[in-house]
Write a protein that holds these residues in place. Structure first.
Motif: not given
Length: 226
Positions: A94-104
């Protein structure tokens, strides 16, 4: 400068909110997600030391608690949750997926740095997210606990083990035999499991930095195009 972040992980009704610290240097070329284990957290001084070194070399880092405060309290008494690789892996994915969603961080290739039981979760996450996770580094890790996922890992994997940590070295050697991805075992001479000896953690940072630089940094021609 660290930015406090939260990540919603897991499926209802077990969904939880995890706390993390995100650092994104200017012109970062990749992001490294830290997977703690064996009763540790995002406040681990050893992992923060490694993270600082990676940041100085141009990598973003996310230090994340894989357990909630309540779960950590239970784990301190029973040590049961730190070995729940399925639970930890799901949250790491889930954290890997979230990194793909943050603009930075959404355009940055992902590496995972796993310590102790967190290394098994890192390898499972790499197996489940092969397009996102480009490299894995394990420090004193229990790579063997990734079990069947080892053969599905595509990300180049570096296994760092202390020379005095013979039991874990044997477990990593056995796990490496199952890895089909490019991999290497690096033994830090004289180091025990926690790499507390003078210079041992610096060597870990050096090895991890070199591995992530090799596999996360874009080729010169691609970098010029960007």
């Amino acid at each position: 400068m660290s930015i406090p972040v939260t990540i919603d992980a897991g499926a209802e009704p077990e969904r939880v909110r995890l706390n993390g610290d995100l650092d994104v240097p200017d012109s970062a070329y990749g992001v490294v997600l830290f997977a703690h284990g064996s009763g540790s957290s995002r406040h681990s001084p050893r992992n923060r030391n490694v993270a600082k070194s990676l940041q100085e070399n141009g990598l973003a880092t996310l230090l994340l608690d894989l357990l909630t405060e309540e779960e950590e309290s239970v784990d301190r008494r029973t040590a049961e949750m730190r070995f729940d690789i399925g639970l930890l892996s799901t949250r790491l994915i889930d954290a890997v997926d979230r990194l793909g969603g943050w603009e930075s961080t959404r355009d940055l290739p992902v590496g995972i740095f796993g310590a102790s039981t967190g290394a098994a979760s890192a390898l499972v996450a790499a197996a489940e997210r092969p397009a996102a996770v480009r490299a894995v580094v394990s420090r004193g890790g229990r790579a063997d606990l990734a079990n069947a996922a080892l053969r599905r890992v595509h990300a180049p994997t570096l296994l760092i083990v202390g020379g005095q940590d013979q039991h874990v070295l044997t477990l990593n050697e056995n796990a490496a035999e199952k890895l089909l991805a490019p991999h290497r075992i690096e033994v830090v001479a004289g180091a025990t499991h926690l790499f507390e000896e003078p210079g041992a953690l610096d060597r870990v940072s050096e090895l991890a930095g070199g591995w992530f630089d090799r596999y996360l940094r874009p080729p010169p021609d691609q970098a010029q195009q960007e």
